[in-house]
Design a protein around this motif. Structure first.
Motif, PDB file in Angstrom:
ATOM      1  N   ARG B 333     -45.958  31.044 -10.649  1.00 32.58           N
ATOM      2  CA  ARG B 333     -45.263  32.329 -10.790  1.00 32.58           C
ATOM      3  C   ARG B 333     -44.265  32.467  -9.640  1.00 32.58           C
ATOM      4  O   ARG B 333     -44.611  32.229  -8.486  1.00 32.58           O
ATOM      5  N   LEU B 334     -43.039  32.843  -9.969  1.00 38.43           N
ATOM      6  CA  LEU B 334     -42.013  33.030  -8.943  1.00 38.43           C
ATOM      7  C   LEU B 334     -40.994  34.017  -9.460  1.00 38.43           C
ATOM      8  O   LEU B 334     -40.545  33.927 -10.607  1.00 38.43           O
ATOM      9  N   ASN B 335     -40.618  34.960  -8.629  1.00 43.18           N
ATOM     10  CA  ASN B 335     -39.688  36.015  -9.035  1.00 43.18           C
ATOM     11  C   ASN B 335     -38.418  35.419  -9.656  1.00 43.18           C
ATOM     12  O   ASN B 335     -37.850  34.461  -9.116  1.00 43.18           O
ATOM     13  N   PRO B 336     -37.939  35.981 -10.786  1.00 40.87           N
ATOM     14  CA  PRO B 336     -36.752  35.422 -11.452  1.00 40.87           C
ATOM     15  C   PRO B 336     -35.490  35.434 -10.597  1.00 40.87           C
ATOM     16  O   PRO B 336     -34.546  34.699 -10.882  1.00 40.87           O
ATOM     17  N   SER B 379     -38.881  24.704  -2.004  1.00 41.18           N
ATOM     18  CA  SER B 379     -38.001  25.576  -1.223  1.00 41.18           C
ATOM     19  C   SER B 379     -37.265  26.457  -2.226  1.00 41.18           C
ATOM     20  O   SER B 379     -36.744  25.957  -3.230  1.00 41.18           O
ATOM     21  N   TYR B 380     -37.221  27.736  -1.951  1.00 36.41           N
ATOM     22  CA  TYR B 380     -36.536  28.641  -2.877  1.00 36.41           C
ATOM     23  C   TYR B 380     -35.906  29.775  -2.085  1.00 36.41           C
ATOM     24  O   TYR B 380     -36.386  30.149  -1.017  1.00 36.41           O
ATOM     25  N   ARG B 381     -34.850  30.271  -2.641  1.00 35.52           N
ATOM     26  CA  ARG B 381     -34.144  31.352  -1.964  1.00 35.52           C
ATOM     27  C   ARG B 381     -33.416  32.223  -2.971  1.00 35.52           C
ATOM     28  O   ARG B 381     -33.217  31.831  -4.117  1.00 35.52           O
ATOM     29  N   GLY B 382     -33.000  33.388  -2.502  1.00 32.09           N
ATOM     30  CA  GLY B 382     -32.275  34.323  -3.363  1.00 32.09           C
ATOM     31  C   GLY B 382     -32.668  35.751  -3.045  1.00 32.09           C
ATOM     32  O   GLY B 382     -33.175  36.045  -1.965  1.00 32.09           O
ATOM     33  N   LEU B 383     -32.406  36.619  -4.005  1.00 33.57           N
ATOM     34  CA  LEU B 383     -32.771  38.025  -3.847  1.00 33.57           C
ATOM     35  C   LEU B 383     -33.753  38.376  -4.955  1.00 33.57           C
ATOM     36  O   LEU B 383     -33.389  38.355  -6.130  1.00 33.57           O
ATOM     37  N   ARG B 410     -44.991  44.752  -5.831  1.00 33.95           N
ATOM     38  CA  ARG B 410     -45.444  44.151  -4.574  1.00 33.95           C
ATOM     39  C   ARG B 410     -44.329  43.376  -3.882  1.00 33.95           C
ATOM     40  O   ARG B 410     -44.543  42.779  -2.835  1.00 33.95           O
ATOM     41  N   THR B 411     -43.159  43.350  -4.509  1.00 34.95           N
ATOM     42  CA  THR B 411     -42.038  42.609  -3.932  1.00 34.95           C
ATOM     43  C   THR B 411     -40.787  43.419  -4.116  1.00 34.95           C
ATOM     44  O   THR B 411     -40.445  43.799  -5.244  1.00 34.95           O
ATOM     45  N   TYR B 412     -40.125  43.729  -3.005  1.00 31.38           N
ATOM     46  CA  TYR B 412     -38.801  44.342  -3.107  1.00 31.38           C
ATOM     47  C   TYR B 412     -38.028  44.009  -1.848  1.00 31.38           C
ATOM     48  O   TYR B 412     -38.530  44.180  -0.736  1.00 31.38           O
ATOM     49  N   ILE B 413     -36.821  43.530  -2.028  1.00 26.00           N
ATOM     50  CA  ILE B 413     -35.953  43.240  -0.873  1.00 26.00           C
ATOM     51  C   ILE B 413     -34.530  43.656  -1.239  1.00 26.00           C
ATOM     52  O   ILE B 413     -34.038  43.303  -2.311  1.00 26.00           O
ATOM     53  N   GLY B 424     -47.690  39.408  -4.270  1.00 30.32           N
ATOM     54  CA  GLY B 424     -46.380  39.561  -4.904  1.00 30.32           C
ATOM     55  C   GLY B 424     -45.800  38.223  -5.325  1.00 30.32           C
ATOM     56  O   GLY B 424     -46.221  37.159  -4.863  1.00 30.32           O
ATOM     57  N   ASP B 425     -44.779  38.289  -6.203  1.00 34.09           N
ATOM     58  CA  ASP B 425     -44.185  37.052  -6.703  1.00 34.09           C
ATOM     59  C   ASP B 425     -43.041  36.564  -5.828  1.00 34.09           C
ATOM     60  O   ASP B 425     -42.196  35.783  -6.271  1.00 34.09           O
ATOM     61  N   TRP B 426     -42.993  37.031  -4.590  1.00 35.05           N
ATOM     62  CA  TRP B 426     -41.980  36.544  -3.661  1.00 35.05           C
ATOM     63  C   TRP B 426     -42.355  35.158  -3.150  1.00 35.05           C
ATOM     64  O   TRP B 426     -41.502  34.436  -2.624  1.00 35.05           O
ATOM     65  N   ARG B 427     -43.612  34.794  -3.296  1.00 37.31           N
ATOM     66  CA  ARG B 427     -44.029  33.450  -2.907  1.00 37.31           C
ATOM     67  C   ARG B 427     -44.646  32.765  -4.130  1.00 37.31           C
ATOM     68  O   ARG B 427     -45.320  33.385  -4.959  1.00 37.31           O
TER      69      ARG B 427
END
Lengths: 227, 765
Positions: B333-336, B379-383, B410-413, B424-427
């Motif tokens: 699972r990883l944030n879209p 490795s992943y990056r983004g918003l 659980r994830t907001y940036i 959260g799905d940030w990781r």
């Protein structure tokens, strides 16, 4: 008196076509939801209690003020209150006929409605009368079609937007014009309709009284369109 | 010459308008409406400044349509009258005449809107929702949105007026369209794909993140409105120009209007594409269900950097195939919003394919047998994206609320606000029903560029930038929050509040601190520092981490599943806080049986409508609706509404004890009666059971949106009643003894504490 009614019908004939056009437009969603008695009933009530009052109120705003010959009106031997009432009657009859047609079409599509036809018809007619009389009263009282239009539009919009809030305040519910839509089974419904009839009568009285000041009617800002 | 004519006509139109008495009714009514909206919001006392903003926008935008129609119609319908023939004797072309009239109208309408909003701001100060120095900040968002929407409405009304020309006809057409939309006959769902309805309800601003996740949608939506409105007006002007040949206006002048028309059409098309793109980002992608509870994580290391709204993480996961069949891919699972830039499996290059809200890691000729292990480096990056499904609700105009597939936030940036929690799905993490925990794990997060950052981990930066937080070994709770907070110091501890939050935020934060301290005392916990309360952005549940107590920023919107605003909100919100706080703590102490993730969704809202008869007696009816949800049209993998009835029962009993002094003995006895009625087989199906269930819902003691409300609430009641009895007989020490024993036998990560085990324990102790 009959010639007066004939004349009024002739004057309103274009607006009557607009009325029939709204009915024709409304038939389209009715046909689409004909299998669901709840949705069809809702559509009938919305047409009768929400759409038609707005339409007829906008027509009744110019009952006197949109008449390009109002200088003649105030000098004619016929008392102006007879004229106002006759025009109201013509508009309300047209509204009632249109409503009856739409309800008849609804009944033909779906025999089982969740609210009785009598209640839909009577409730809608009373709301139509209330808004029409208020529209005319406001326009004549403010001596302007636009002013009356803004006020009646604001009242109508508030009643539509805050329909859920009104349910929680029994006091407000007594004056609520769309009660057949929101709470048709409420024990307060007959009282509510009675209050709306009283408001209509008062509004007609205000309309008539406002025409006594002829200077305001003749020189008021108004559309010079055909009624 | 044309410019001076335009200016003259524009000023003339404006002056004619403001000289009419009838025009002044419009700003007066707008002013009254805005004051009414503020006073209605203020009566709930939990409304934040942003709740008021959303309410103002939706109500004013909806209210002003028909009164505006009368003003606009009276302007343009008169153009064909004799009294306005002077317009046609001017050297200006007809489209400039109409544009100048429109500009005069727009100025008058804008001034009216600004007056109304100023009145709203002053009323908000009077009601204590904002402070006087915050008026300008408060006005910025609604003013910019209302002006755009008002302009759009004016442009549409103008187009219709130019086409139909008769006041009554124009008003009827607008009223008809308005009724069809408001009553839900057309566009029944207020969703992103129906941008007309989007503005009337469904906007969600957060008191910490302000516009926050709505920003990309709002920008493209307002651009779409303006472009479409301008296009419609230009088309209508073309029609008017063609029809008005009798006024001596020649057709060759149409060439001047083609260029603006082409530009407007191109702009509308581009805006539509951009808006569709923003909507597509907010639509939940199809769920991936083939690897749920498939992988156990044995070891997890995450290193991340949050820098001015961007997140970059390097993860290393050692996973074990816990299923009975071999796997040729690993679904994580990883944030879209996060893109994988590099991936290795067992030190070999692999591919990471984006699959909905997960990434599927594949490698050529690779498979892993049951119980086999693999080491995955990503490795992943983004918003990270925050989907609207999670923080807002899709409303329906026809009283049929769709099924929801909301997950806890659980994830907001973004550039000013951060919220990260452990699960959260940030990781990257496998799809699992259990908490995101491994035998051995380490998380290191650097954060830079935020005004105030608070983390539950240990500081490892020697007070230098970037701020570094470290969590090692078992990570019971992880909370990292950053935002534009103001610090308030109190006896209970420090409280971090948003600048324009709800008037009740401070009270709730203090309640939360008191409850946390009391709970720590019962559990013999010794925190390393005094507890601190912080209001969380977008979160709908309490979150704990070390000495941080995260409180949802706004009770009413946070618990937006309940729509009936007649609840005693303070009591309800605080009650929910207590239950959730206990649940968060107990989750980390005992292994509870957890219901698996599922794709059925749950009813979006619990709607309780209460009416009063002439004698003042209340009758409440609960209704739950369902259907497909437009923002998650393919469904979604979601957590169950009731993960563990036993945990919930414990949370309720201890949560109410946390508030026993505030609630009073009478309230607790009354609630015991309700639970007993719900648990009693004799009362099943009676009004007593229904009333008990409704009252417990009203107090936030039964979970919201249970799919099977009747049997689930009975099951919870059957567990609450013996716990309450134990509490009456032995007090809190008796419950703590039970809990301690349960924790010994079923520690977090071990065999779950079942209802059968609970009854056995109750008998034994």
């Amino acid at each position: 008196m009959w010639p007066i009614y004939q004349a009024n019908i002739r004057m309103y004939r274009r607006n009557l076509w607009v009325l029939f056009a709204t009915a024709a437009v409304w038939l389209v969603p009715m046909v689409l939801v004909r299998r669901s008695e709840q949705q069809l009933t809702q559509l009938l009530i919305v047409y009768g209690e929400v759409v038609l009052p707005a339409v007829l109120a906008s027509m009744s705003l110019g009952l006197v003020l949109n008449d390009p010959y109002r200088e003649v009106l105030v000098t004619a031997p016929l008392q102006i209150r007879h004229l106002i009432i006759s025009r109201f009657v013509v508009l309300l009859c047209a509204g009632a006929l249109t409503l009856a047609g739409v309800i008849g079409a609804g009944y033909a599509l779906q025999q089982y409605l969740t609210v009785s036809i009598d209640q839909i018809f009577i409730g809608s007619i009373i709301t139509i009368a209330a808004f029409s009389c208020l529209g005319s009263g406001l326009a004549l009282g403010l001596a302007g079609v636009t002013g009356g239009g803004i006020c009646i539009a604001a009242l109508w919009t508030c009643a539509l937007l805050f329909r859920e809030t009104v349910l929680q305040a029994p006091g407000l519910l007594l004056f609520y014009p769309f009660m057949t839509l929101q709470a048709p089974n409420s024990p307060l419904w007959p009282i509510n309709r009675g209050i709306l009839i009283a408001i209509s009568i008062i509004a007609v009285f205000v309309s008539v009284r406002s025409t006594e000041n002829e200077e305001r009617i003749i020189t008021s800002e108004a559309n010079h369109e055909e009624i | 010459m044309k410019t001076s004519s335009f200016k003259t006509l524009f000023i003339t139109e404006f002056r004619l308008l403001i000289r009419k008495t009838s025009f002044w009714l419009y700003p007066t009514l707008m002013l009254l409406m805005s004051v009414l909206v503020v006073s209605t919001e203020a009566s709930s006392r939990s409304a934040s400044a942003f709740d008021v903003t959303v309410s103002l926008i939706s109500n004013l935008a909806a209210f002003q349509v028909l009164p505006l129609a009368w003003i606009a119609v009276s302007t343009f319908a008169k153009n064909s009258e004799i009294s306005r023939d002077w317009l046609w004797t001017s050297p200006t072309d007809s489209h400039f005449i109409v544009l100048s009239q429109l500009s005069g109208l727009f100025l008058a309408v804008t001034l009216s809107s600004i007056t109304a909003l100023l009145a709203a701001a002053i009323s908000s100060v009077a009601y204590g929702i904002i402070e006087a120095q915050q008026i300008l900040t408060f006005l910025t968002i609604p003013a910019s949105i209302i002006l755009f929407i008002g302009c759009f409405e004016l442009l549409v009304i103008t187009s219709i007026s130019l086409v139909f020309r008769k006041s009554v006809t124009v008003f009827i057409v607008i009223a008809l369209l308005y009724t069809l939309i408001i009553s839900g006959v057309i566009l029944p769902y207020t969703t992103l794909t129906n941008p007309i309805n989007y503005t009337l309800s469904g906007l969600r601003f957060d008191s910490v993140a302000t516009i926050g996740a709505e920003r990309p949608l709002i920008r493209s939506l307002l651009w779409l409105y303006m472009s479409c409105g301008i296009t419609l007006v230009i088309l209508a002007i073309c029609l008017v120009s063609w029809r008005d040949l009798r006024h001596g206006w020649h057709r060759r002048h149409t060439r001047h209007i083609y260029l603006p028309l082409v530009v407007a059409l191109a702009s509308s098309t581009a805006a539509a594409f951009v808006y569709r793109g923003a909507v597509a980002q907010q639509t939940v992608p199809p769920p991936v269900t083939d690897q749920i509870d498939t992988w156990h994580v044995l070891q997890a290391d995450h290193q991340g950097l949050i820098d001015n709204g961007a997140l970059a993480v390097d993860s290393r996961l050692t996973v074990r195939n816990a299923s009975a069949s071999p796997r040729d891919s690993i679904v994580l699972r990883l944030n879209p919003g996060l893109d994988v830039t590099a991936v290795l499996v067992d030190d070999q290059p692999a591919q990471a394919l984006r699959d909905g809200e997960t990434v599927r890691i594949v490698q050529t000729d690779w498979r892993i047998d049951p119980n086999g292990q693999a080491v995955v480096r990503l490795s992943y990056r983004g918003l990270p994206l925050l989907l609207r499904e999670d923080y807002s609700r899709a409303n329906s105009r026809i009283r049929e609320e769709p099924i929801m597939f909301a997950r806890p936030v659980r994830t907001y940036i973004d550039a000013t606000t951060v919220l990260l929690q452990r699960d959260g799905d940030w990781r990257a993490w496998p799809q699992t029903s259990a908490p995101y925990s491994a035998r051995s794990q380490q998380i290191e997060l650097d954060i830079r560029g935020y005004r105030i950052a608070l983390g539950s981990g240990s500081r490892a930066d020697n007070n230098q930038q970037p701020t570094r937080y470290l969590w090692q070994n078992s990570i019971p709770q992880l909370l990292l929050v950053a935002g534009d907070y103001t610090l308030h110091q109190s006896e209970q501890g420090d409280v971090y509040l948003p600048r324009m939050g709800s008037p009740r935020d401070y009270e709730r934060a203090l309640s939360a601190l008191r409850m946390r301290q009391r709970l720590a005392g019962w559990l013999d916990e010794a925190p390393t520092a005094p507890y601190q309360a912080v209001m969380l952005p977008y979160a709908q549940q309490v979150a704990l981490g070390g000495v941080l107590v995260g409180v949802p920023a706004n009770a009413r919107v946070a618990f937006s599943a309940v729509q009936d605003d007649t609840y005693a909100e303070a009591q309800w919100a605080t009650g929910m806080l207590g239950v959730e706080m206990v649940r968060e703590v107990l989750q980390e102490r005992v292994a509870w049986t957890v219901q698996p993730l599922h794709t059925q969704g749950q009813p979006r809202s619990l709607s309780i409508a209460c009416t009063y008869n002439a004698a003042g007696e209340e009758t409440c009816v609960r209704e739950v609706y369902g259907g497909n949800t437009p923002q998650a049209p393919y469904g979604r993998v979601v957590e169950p509404a009731l993960p563990s009835p036993l945990l919930h029962a414990w949370s309720v009993v201890l949560g109410r004890q946390l508030l026993r002094d505030e609630l009073g003995r009478a309230t607790l006895i009354e609630e015991q009666r309700f639970w007993q009625a719900l648990a009693s087989p004799q009362a099943a199906g009676t009004n007593a059971e229904l009333d008990a269930r409704l009252m417990l819902h009203k107090r936030g003691l039964l979970p919201q949106n249970l799919p099977d409300q009747v049997s689930d609430s009975r099951r919870i009641a059957a567990l609450v009643v013996p716990l309450e009895q134990r509490c009456r007989e032995q007090g809190i020490p008796g419950l703590m003894k039970l809990l301690h024993e349960a924790g010994q036998q079923h520690p977090a990560g071990g065999t779950p504490f079942t209802e059968i085990g609970f009854r056995q324990l109750m008998q034994r102790l």
